[in-house]
Design a protein around this motif. Structure first.
Motif, PDB file in Angstrom:
ATOM      1  N   TYR A   1      -9.259   5.851  -0.630  1.00 32.11           N
ATOM      2  CA  TYR A   1      -8.750   4.988  -1.688  1.00 32.11           C
ATOM      3  C   TYR A   1      -8.819   5.698  -3.036  1.00 32.11           C
ATOM      4  O   TYR A   1      -9.836   6.288  -3.389  1.00 32.11           O
ATOM      5  CB  TYR A   1      -9.553   3.687  -1.741  1.00 32.11           C
ATOM      6  CG  TYR A   1      -9.147   2.773  -2.885  1.00 32.11           C
ATOM      7  CD1 TYR A   1      -7.994   2.012  -2.803  1.00 32.11           C
ATOM      8  CD2 TYR A   1      -9.920   2.696  -4.029  1.00 32.11           C
ATOM      9  CE1 TYR A   1      -7.611   1.176  -3.847  1.00 32.11           C
ATOM     10  CE2 TYR A   1      -9.552   1.867  -5.078  1.00 32.11           C
ATOM     11  CZ  TYR A   1      -8.394   1.117  -4.987  1.00 32.11           C
ATOM     12  OH  TYR A   1      -8.019   0.295  -6.029  1.00 32.11           O
TER      13      TYR A   1
ATOM     14  N   SER B   1      -5.136   1.588  -7.833  1.00 28.15           N
ATOM     15  CA  SER B   1      -3.956   0.735  -7.678  1.00 28.15           C
ATOM     16  C   SER B   1      -2.967   1.027  -8.790  1.00 28.15           C
ATOM     17  O   SER B   1      -3.350   1.201  -9.947  1.00 28.15           O
ATOM     18  CB  SER B   1      -4.349  -0.743  -7.709  1.00 28.15           C
ATOM     19  OG  SER B   1      -5.208  -1.047  -6.636  1.00 28.15           O
TER      20      SER B   1
ATOM     21  N   SER C   1       0.843  -1.198   0.000  1.00 28.86           N
ATOM     22  CA  SER C   1       0.000   0.000   0.000  1.00 28.86           C
ATOM     23  C   SER C   1       0.877   1.246   0.000  1.00 28.86           C
ATOM     24  O   SER C   1       2.071   1.171   0.317  1.00 28.86           O
ATOM     25  CB  SER C   1      -0.911   0.035   1.234  1.00 28.86           C
ATOM     26  OG  SER C   1      -1.665  -1.148   1.360  1.00 28.86           O
TER      27      SER C   1
ATOM     28  N   ASP D   1      -1.896  -0.482  -3.531  1.00 23.98           N
ATOM     29  CA  ASP D   1      -3.139   0.261  -3.378  1.00 23.98           C
ATOM     30  C   ASP D   1      -2.783   1.649  -2.871  1.00 23.98           C
ATOM     31  O   ASP D   1      -2.069   1.791  -1.875  1.00 23.98           O
ATOM     32  CB  ASP D   1      -4.066  -0.432  -2.380  1.00 23.98           C
ATOM     33  CG  ASP D   1      -4.589  -1.758  -2.890  1.00 23.98           C
ATOM     34  OD1 ASP D   1      -4.752  -1.899  -4.114  1.00 23.98           O
ATOM     35  OD2 ASP D   1      -4.829  -2.662  -2.061  1.00 23.98           O
TER      36      ASP D   1
ATOM     37  N   SER E   1      -9.397  -3.139  -6.011  1.00 22.93           N
ATOM     38  CA  SER E   1      -8.868  -3.644  -4.750  1.00 22.93           C
ATOM     39  C   SER E   1     -10.001  -4.010  -3.812  1.00 22.93           C
ATOM     40  O   SER E   1     -11.060  -3.375  -3.799  1.00 22.93           O
ATOM     41  CB  SER E   1      -7.980  -2.591  -4.097  1.00 22.93           C
ATOM     42  OG  SER E   1      -7.631  -2.982  -2.790  1.00 22.93           O
TER      43      SER E   1
END
Length: 399
Positions: free
Chosen positions: A202, A205, A169, A210, A194
């Motif tokens: 978020y 990706s 991440s 991510d 994801s």
């Protein structure tokens, strides 16, 4: 709060979910291996120590003889002792009107703003602790033509240290995300979604990670020591004696390189041709012959060789400019956290919720008879530790 609509159990479970939803760093680090928590869900307090399970890394042996004539490697997970040193809570004062709300109204009007605040504070604390344990650093030019190159370099750094390809991440400031936005069509993979896309912040990706836009990114200001050299030859380990031409500080989280000390392949020990970056693990004033604690340790011989050579006497120590925002790319097992279930105290009403992911939240209500009101607190108790600092990369922003 003892009514058929709103219960402590309902509030605690929703609070735990919200804490994770609004905390992508917490959600993406190791925290689900506290086996003893299942045995005693009411017995933890600040200051307790728990053992956290961490997956082991593989090891390759030479020749036909099993394990080079030694015992085989332990395939069980390693344990890291972690102190539950931090307790934080939000404090609510309920009246009769709030107690009659259904769970949907309560979640959005009262609970979510409180949990956003709590998760933001906890996230900032854990990120700041994590950053200062990470030695590898790359730079992202916000005004350059290719800011995503910093993500590519981070990926390369992690690959160099054999970081597993999954569970990676990156948390980025809003300014970094804006700088990257012009490269969306090239860097993002629109065919992949994801399973962490529900988390707050978020983005998408890219480069095997991510990506999350985050408002609690740590900052760092490097120390003031100047013209630093190694004081004596053949030093090894995680404490190196140094001398500064201009006395000043090396701050916990500072990144340094040492002339002639290169990084090696973690398994073969071959020279990568790149200076190893070290992170200072304890703030110190450097003058003449000062002991400086660093990570990783200097170990120029097998097994577990970490660098090409010990530094020579007088070798130049360079303080890397890490001042500024510290975006962070990391693997799940670079860090570990434990969220312990707190007990509901005697004479109080409450409930402690624990998610399968490892998040625990206690909701507890107590009365104030003098003022005829009820007060409710939502608590988390946690500890944190950097386990594998080489399995993460700091991404320092430059204008």
């Amino acid at each position: 709060m003892a009514n058929n609509i709103l219960t402590h159990q309902m509030i605690a479970r929703e609070a735990a979910k919200m804490l994770e939803e609004h905390a992508p760093f917490i959600a993406n680090i190791n925290k689900g291996r506290q086996e003893e928590f299942g045995k005693d869900v009411q017995g933890y307090k600040k200051g307790d120590t728990v053992a956290i399970k961490i997956p082991t890394s593989g090891k390759v042996h030479d020749g036909a003889v099993f394990a080079g004539g030694n015992a085989g490697d332990d395939v069980l997970e390693q344990s890291v002792n972690l102190k539950l040193d931090t307790q934080k809570h939000v404090a609510l004062q309920f009246g009769a009107k709030e107690k009659l709300l259904d769970i949907t109204d309560f979640k959005e009007r009262i609970l979510r703003p409180q949990m956003q605040t709590l998760s933001s504070v906890v996230e900032a604390d854990l990120i700041a602790r994590g950053v200062v344990g990470v030695p590898n650093t790359v730079t992202m030019s916000l005004s350059g033509t290719n800011p995503s190159n910093a993500l590519a370099l981070s990926r390369a750094k992690m690959n160099q240290f054999l970081v597993p390809s999954g569970d990676r991440s990156a948390i980025l400031t809003s300014t970094a995300n804006v700088a990257l936005s012009g490269e969306v069509s090239r860097m993002y993979n629109p065919t992949r979604t994801s399973d962490k896309a529900y988390l707050d912040g978020y983005v998408n990706s890219a480069f095997g990670m991510d990506l999350y836009e985050h408002q609690s990114i740590a900052t760092h200001t490097k120390g003031t020591a100047d013209t630093i050299t190694v004081s004596a030859a053949s030093q090894t380990g995680n404490v190196i004696t140094m001398t500064a031409g201009t006395s000043g500080t090396l701050v916990k989280g500072d990144v340094i390189t040492i002339a002639g000390v290169n990084a090696v392949h973690p398994l073969t020990g071959q020279d990568t041709g790149v200076l190893q970056q070290f992170v200072v693990t304890e703030t110190v004033t450097v003058d003449t012959g000062t002991a400086v604690k660093i990570y990783p340790e200097i170990k120029p011989t097998a097994p577990a060789k970490s660098v090409t050579a010990s530094p020579a006497s007088g070798a130049v120590v360079t303080l890397v400019d890490t001042t500024g925002a510290q975006n962070l790319a990391f693997h799940k097992d670079a860090f570990t956290a434990a969220f312990a279930p707190l007990p509901v105290l005697a004479s109080c009403e409450g409930y402690t919720a624990r998610l399968p992911s490892g998040i625990s939240v206690r909701v507890m209500t107590f009365g104030d008879g003098n003022n005829d009101i009820e007060r409710t607190r939502i608590d988390v108790l946690y500890g944190f530790q950097v386990v594998r600092g080489l399995h993460a990369v700091r991404i320092k922003e430059t204008s």
